[in-house]
Design an enzyme around this catalytic site. Sequence first.
Site, PDB file in Angstrom:
ATOM      1  N   GLY A 122       0.817  -1.211   0.000  1.00 57.64           N
ATOM      2  CA  GLY A 122       0.000   0.000   0.000  1.00 57.64           C
ATOM      3  C   GLY A 122       0.840   1.245   0.000  1.00 57.64           C
ATOM      4  N   SER A 123       0.203   2.366   0.295  1.00 57.66           N
ATOM      5  CA  SER A 123       0.910   3.639   0.354  1.00 57.66           C
ATOM      6  C   SER A 123       0.320   4.487   1.469  1.00 57.66           C
ATOM      7  CB  SER A 123       0.834   4.383  -0.983  1.00 57.66           C
ATOM      8  OG  SER A 123      -0.519   4.636  -1.313  1.00 57.66           O
ATOM      9  N   ASP A 147      -7.012  12.996   8.293  1.00 58.27           N
ATOM     10  CA  ASP A 147      -7.112  12.147   7.098  1.00 58.27           C
ATOM     11  C   ASP A 147      -7.822  10.836   7.433  1.00 58.27           C
ATOM     12  OD1 ASP A 147      -6.816  11.630   4.414  1.00 58.27           O
ATOM     13  OD2 ASP A 147      -4.783  10.827   4.587  1.00 58.27           O
TER      14      ASP A 147
END
Length: 797
Positions: A493-494, A621
């Site tokens: 993932g990132s 976020d």
Amino acid sequence: MTMNFLFSTVTAAVSIAVAVVIIFSPSPAAALGSGSTFAVVYGSDTVCALVAGEPTQRIICYDTRRRDNVTLDPGVSFSSIAAGESSLCGIRSGGYSLLCWDNIVRYGFTRKRIYQSNAVLLDTLAVGDRQVCATVNGTGSVKCWREQSSRGGESLPENEGFRSVSSGVGFSCGVSIRNSRIRCWGSDPISGRIQNGFGNMSMLSFSAGESHACGLNSTGHLICIGNNDSGQLNFTSNRAFEYSGLALGSDFTCATRRPNDSVVCWGGGSQRFNNVTEQVSFVSVSSGSGLVCGLVTANLSIMCWNPSNFSRFFLPFPEILPGPCVESSSCVCGVYPQSDRLCFGSSSICSPCPIPSPAVPLPPLPSAPSPVSHRSKALTNGLLAFAIVGSIGTFIGICTVVYCLWTGICFGKKKVHNSVQPTITRGGSQGRSRSNSSPPSRSLTIRRQGSRMLSMRRQRSGTSSKHADKAEEFTFSELAAATGNFSLENKIGSGSFGVVYKGKLSDGREVAIKRGEISAKAKKFQEKESAFDSEIAFLSRLHHKHLVRLVGYCEEREERLLVYDYMKNGALYDHLHHKENVEKHSSLINSWKIRIRIALDAARGIEYLHNYAVPPIIHRDIKSSNILLDADWTARVSDFGLSMMGPDSGKENRPMKAAGTVGYIDPEYYSLNVLTDKSDVYGLGVVLLELITGKRAIFKNGNGEEGNSPIHLVDFAVPAIAKDELGRVLDPRITTPELGEAEAVELVAYTAMHCVNTEGRNRPTMTDIVANLERALDLCGDSHGSISSGIVSIVSE
């Protein structure tokens, strides 16, 4: 020789004086507006109390006219409550928040938060007809809300500390820390009359009624001042320390009486009931306008009676707390029996300090030694001052030696500590959060302390020590080896500033390693946002079951890497939106109960950031790809690269620029660049809608001519929820919810709808969300549950 003798005399005198203060402390009063663990709402005959023996010190109320129970804000813990005219207020465990419910006469329970601060904590509480007052923990200074104007009465004292406060109708009073005198303030002129009536007397306790007040003076005698139209001041006996707890109503007075803690009342015809209460022992007693209730010592049930007639009844309550749950170290007179069980954990209820029998004389203070009797007064005073200073110095010296030996610092040694972090000590929770998962909501004492765990960092010469005390430090070569030189097959993932790889350390630990991109553009972005330093700064001091744990880091040349616990089941986003799951319905989370549990886990993690981290943290976020699932499918919030310190109470935070992810970012924050914790609430609201609908935050509907136009999930789901057409937007991969599940999903949907409100002030707090999700999860386990049987905690703050 003379100095030693004088020092011994002073020490003995100080010890006896302290003992006298402790021994003669009376039981806490529960008057019209004094804080306690149960209260009678003035004018409504509704009784509210704090439930014992549960993980949460929740408030349960019973309307004696309607004869039904209701729980206020399930899942929220309170340390004390007090009732006024058609209102109830409670200080949340930890003292950082004060909540009030109005319109109780009409059974509306309209909730309002009137105080919130993580820096200035509240202690004792008093509620009158309109005025709400509380003392500040540590200083005793008073804060008041709602009607505070003097208007013919006394003004709120400035720069005055109080041991306790109590409120009546139009006035409040407190016992001064400085001189133990009564000081009053309020809109009614009776405040001045009561203050003048007590004059310069030194008081141990004080309680207010509608228009009169009573208290115990320093000799243990009862003093009552104020209106006496119904004989509410006419007590029949007044032996020293005969009375302890007091409860004052509209036109009567009640008190617990030694030696058996029975209750006796006078005024307003209440004395006719004394022959019944004389046979019962009470922990404490509380009064409303026409109702008296006592907490029965034998079984911690609540017995109520009307002082003007012979009616007596018990409330259908579980066991009620006999006192607030606190740390045992603060109990100077011992611990209440079965405190561990009543507080549901390691904290305790303090036993009231015993009071002496009137027949036992006070212990005399030691007389001054004859050798110094001929000395001048000035010399004696000088020796006394010197002795006191010397004793203080000796005490400090002893403490220094003990600290020196304990830490080893005197010998060139130093205990290795983890980062300084907020430690939550729950009164009665065994140091655990709800189900070992939620932020503690019991009696909370938030303090900073170094962890005494073994250091996680490795000591290496020649490596950076910038974060050495915060997490384990790795070399770049170690992490490259762990990830197969960052091979593509290990990419999982990132994150906010780089790519995430699965890795296996040399000791066998499975970890997730985030490697920051080192391109010029990425490097410039990192310098602005400081994502690497931000994650270390936050995660190294945050320890919670629903936050991803930071294992360590690497900082070599331009390389910036972070090492986390490996989350075996990946991101929530993949389970909801990955093509394989969409087509094959293959994920375990295709169950309403499991989805609600995941939502609750994430909400608890965010609630911890907002309410219990010191200082508070805004994630910025929140999205489904940042909610990870471990091997047990427990959800954890991750990626703190964009996080910021939360604003102080009531203040807004204006970062350099709005940041977040399209579809999840708070539109108010994006347009006005004003950041509050309600921005995280918006992001979580979108995640809740994802869980309900199975749709992405931004998706293409694929229906008709608008099939290629992107649609925001909020615009898709909220109108259907508002029209009670939830069924048409539910995720079709999950079977139609059964009765209990249907109500649970509906509650989650309405919670989500409020979370994504356009205006932040109209969104619920994370505590409200956690309470609703807990309720929803309970409904999944009980098909006969009903939303109407509880209070939905969605309010505008």
